[in-house]
Design an enzyme around this catalytic site. Structure first.
Site, PDB file in Angstrom:
ATOM      1  N   SER A  15      24.006  36.933  48.730  1.00 36.83           N
ATOM      2  CA  SER A  15      24.909  37.670  49.425  1.00 36.83           C
ATOM      3  C   SER A  15      25.474  38.764  48.173  1.00 36.83           C
ATOM      4  O   SER A  15      25.800  38.030  47.297  1.00 36.83           O
ATOM      5  CB  SER A  15      25.820  36.672  49.568  1.00 36.83           C
ATOM      6  OG  SER A  15      27.003  36.731  49.787  1.00 36.83           O
ATOM      7  N   HIS A  40      21.648  39.279  52.319  1.00 34.92           N
ATOM      8  CA  HIS A  40      22.586  38.634  53.122  1.00 34.92           C
ATOM      9  C   HIS A  40      23.538  39.582  52.978  1.00 34.92           C
ATOM     10  O   HIS A  40      23.978  40.015  52.226  1.00 34.92           O
ATOM     11  CB  HIS A  40      22.800  37.022  52.575  1.00 34.92           C
ATOM     12  CG  HIS A  40      23.610  36.756  53.733  1.00 34.92           C
ATOM     13  ND1 HIS A  40      23.062  36.313  54.547  1.00 34.92           N
ATOM     14  CD2 HIS A  40      25.018  36.538  53.998  1.00 34.92           C
ATOM     15  CE1 HIS A  40      24.733  35.990  55.402  1.00 34.92           C
ATOM     16  NE2 HIS A  40      25.436  35.748  54.786  1.00 34.92           N
ATOM     17  N   ASP A  42      27.430  40.972  53.960  1.00 31.99           N
ATOM     18  CA  ASP A  42      28.506  40.204  54.061  1.00 31.99           C
ATOM     19  C   ASP A  42      28.715  41.007  54.895  1.00 31.99           C
ATOM     20  O   ASP A  42      29.969  42.526  54.320  1.00 31.99           O
ATOM     21  CB  ASP A  42      29.032  39.447  53.500  1.00 31.99           C
ATOM     22  CG  ASP A  42      28.753  37.594  53.489  1.00 31.99           C
ATOM     23  OD1 ASP A  42      28.705  37.228  54.603  1.00 31.99           O
ATOM     24  OD2 ASP A  42      28.642  37.185  52.218  1.00 31.99           O
ATOM     25  N   MET A  44      32.544  42.423  57.563  1.00 33.18           N
ATOM     26  CA  MET A  44      33.995  41.401  57.907  1.00 33.18           C
ATOM     27  C   MET A  44      35.520  42.790  58.266  1.00 33.18           C
ATOM     28  O   MET A  44      35.253  44.175  57.717  1.00 33.18           O
ATOM     29  CB  MET A  44      34.744  40.711  56.771  1.00 33.18           C
ATOM     30  CG  MET A  44      33.709  39.877  55.635  1.00 33.18           C
ATOM     31  SD  MET A  44      35.032  39.022  54.512  1.00 33.18           S
ATOM     32  CE  MET A  44      33.480  37.868  53.769  1.00 33.18           C
ATOM     33  N   HIS A  74      25.925  39.372  58.259  1.00 35.72           N
ATOM     34  CA  HIS A  74      25.958  38.243  58.642  1.00 35.72           C
ATOM     35  C   HIS A  74      28.371  39.272  59.424  1.00 35.72           C
ATOM     36  O   HIS A  74      28.603  39.485  58.444  1.00 35.72           O
ATOM     37  CB  HIS A  74      26.466  37.501  57.220  1.00 35.72           C
ATOM     38  CG  HIS A  74      28.106  36.730  57.869  1.00 35.72           C
ATOM     39  ND1 HIS A  74      27.837  35.628  57.039  1.00 35.72           N
ATOM     40  CD2 HIS A  74      27.979  36.056  59.082  1.00 35.72           C
ATOM     41  CE1 HIS A  74      28.627  34.299  57.385  1.00 35.72           C
ATOM     42  NE2 HIS A  74      28.670  34.903  58.960  1.00 35.72           N
ATOM     43  N   MET A  76      31.047  39.410  60.670  1.00 35.88           N
ATOM     44  CA  MET A  76      32.167  38.533  60.240  1.00 35.88           C
ATOM     45  C   MET A  76      33.360  39.431  61.263  1.00 35.88           C
ATOM     46  O   MET A  76      34.169  39.620  61.079  1.00 35.88           O
ATOM     47  CB  MET A  76      32.689  37.705  59.457  1.00 35.88           C
ATOM     48  CG  MET A  76      31.534  36.604  59.076  1.00 35.88           C
ATOM     49  SD  MET A  76      32.332  36.330  57.594  1.00 35.88           S
ATOM     50  CE  MET A  76      30.579  37.659  56.216  1.00 35.88           C
ATOM     51  N   MET A 147      27.869  27.953  58.468  1.00 40.93           N
ATOM     52  CA  MET A 147      28.491  27.829  57.696  1.00 40.93           C
ATOM     53  C   MET A 147      28.829  26.713  56.934  1.00 40.93           C
ATOM     54  O   MET A 147      29.653  25.689  57.757  1.00 40.93           O
ATOM     55  CB  MET A 147      29.984  29.000  58.078  1.00 40.93           C
ATOM     56  CG  MET A 147      29.445  30.206  58.453  1.00 40.93           C
ATOM     57  SD  MET A 147      29.421  30.879  57.677  1.00 40.93           S
ATOM     58  CE  MET A 147      30.456  30.748  56.116  1.00 40.93           C
ATOM     59  N   GLY A 155      35.919  31.240  46.984  1.00 43.11           N
ATOM     60  CA  GLY A 155      36.622  29.804  46.557  1.00 43.11           C
ATOM     61  C   GLY A 155      36.341  28.899  46.932  1.00 43.11           C
ATOM     62  O   GLY A 155      37.529  27.445  46.253  1.00 43.11           O
ATOM     63  N   ASP A 182      25.230  28.513  54.500  1.00 43.29           N
ATOM     64  CA  ASP A 182      25.566  29.523  54.137  1.00 43.29           C
ATOM     65  C   ASP A 182      27.524  29.577  53.439  1.00 43.29           C
ATOM     66  O   ASP A 182      28.486  29.184  54.405  1.00 43.29           O
ATOM     67  CB  ASP A 182      26.493  31.737  54.345  1.00 43.29           C
ATOM     68  CG  ASP A 182      27.714  32.510  53.956  1.00 43.29           C
ATOM     69  OD1 ASP A 182      27.296  32.153  52.699  1.00 43.29           O
ATOM     70  OD2 ASP A 182      27.223  32.933  55.120  1.00 43.29           O
ATOM     71  N   GLY A 183      27.796  29.196  52.116  1.00 43.58           N
ATOM     72  CA  GLY A 183      28.236  28.700  51.246  1.00 43.58           C
ATOM     73  C   GLY A 183      28.655  27.688  50.639  1.00 43.58           C
ATOM     74  O   GLY A 183      28.188  26.443  50.240  1.00 43.58           O
ATOM     75  N   GLY A 204      26.067  32.826  46.942  1.00 40.80           N
ATOM     76  CA  GLY A 204      26.628  33.885  46.282  1.00 40.80           C
ATOM     77  C   GLY A 204      26.974  34.555  45.093  1.00 40.80           C
ATOM     78  O   GLY A 204      25.514  34.975  44.387  1.00 40.80           O
TER      79      GLY A 204
END
Length: 245
Positions: A15, A40, A42, A44, A74, A76, A147, A155, A182-183, A204
């Protein structure tokens, strides 16, 4: 790689939101040189999730610098249908939108438009969403994204109980080659992902900030492939399916 392989095998996608955004192209090249299979991205919009990140202008610039790499966007965003043409024009290969971002009535139309734009279709599922909602779309999409944290928040710890969703998909839909997680995926939690049957791994900071990203990605990929083979899911890769960086 610049397209999804037809075989089920381990693929690692850093990521790049975790990288130095002022040197995004250089950071991307560094990760690809270290062995990343895809990138990847992201996206948003500040509505579907509270954060605001990169959009299609940045991705288009990145594509000019990195012409032959698989871009997994991705999305979002609260209106996934709004950005399909822009992302296709920016050079995105896979358009992953969230099932929670729209109504059930709109999803088939969004899938159709993504395909018409010559992109692969990914469908994202948030932790609190029941995995069975993908049933009616499973034959029309290329990737299901599970996810393992709440999207848009940093975090967070890896949610190991989300692996039940991966297991359910592998058991019920063997024709679905690509299951992405992912995550919070790192060198410890990758084992849970591998055992469950995930094959596309988004990581990430664990990869981006690693002092040995090449060795870490190789280890992640090997764990995935070994697990897939043990489940008799791993399909032999033909010469034209090997990833190129």
């Amino acid at each position: 790689m610049d397209s999804l392989p037809k075989s089920i095998k381990g693929l690692i996608g850093p990521s790049i939101l975790n990288a130095d955004l002022s040197a995004l192209a250089d950071e991307s090249r560094r990760l690809l040189h270290a062995g990343a299979d895809y990138l990847h991205l992201d996206v948003m919009d500040g509505h579907f999730v509270p954060n605001l990140t990169i959009g299609h202008p940045v991705i288009k610039c990145l594509r000019k610098n990195i012409p032959k790499v698989y871009f997994d966007a991705h999305m979002m965003v609260s209106k996934p249908e709004q950005w399909i043409e822009e992302m296709a024009g920016a050079g995105v290969n896979q358009y992953t939108f969230h099932i929670e971002s729209t109504t059930a009535e709109n999803i088939p139309e969004i899938i159709r438009k993504i395909k018409e734009a010559d992109m692969k279709v990914g469908l994202g599922i948030k932790p609190k969403t029941d995995i069975t909602v993908v049933k009616e779309y499973i034959n029309d999409i290329d990737v299901v994204l599970i996810m393992t944290v709440e999207p848009g928040f940093g975090g967070q710890k890896f949610m190991g109980d989300m692996m039940e969703k991966v297991r359910w998909l592998r058991k019920n839909y063997p024709q679905l080659h690509h299951i992405e997680v992912d995550g919070g995926v790192n060198m410890k939690t990758i084992e849970d992902c591998a055992q469950a049957g995930a094959n596309m791994i988004v990581s990430g900071s664990a990869i981006v900030e690693s002092k040995q990203p090449d060795k870490d990605m190789e280890q992640m990929r090997n764990l995935i492939d070994e697990s897939l083979k043990s489940k008799k899911l791993h399909i032999q890769v033909t010469n034209d399916e090997h990833c190129s960086h």
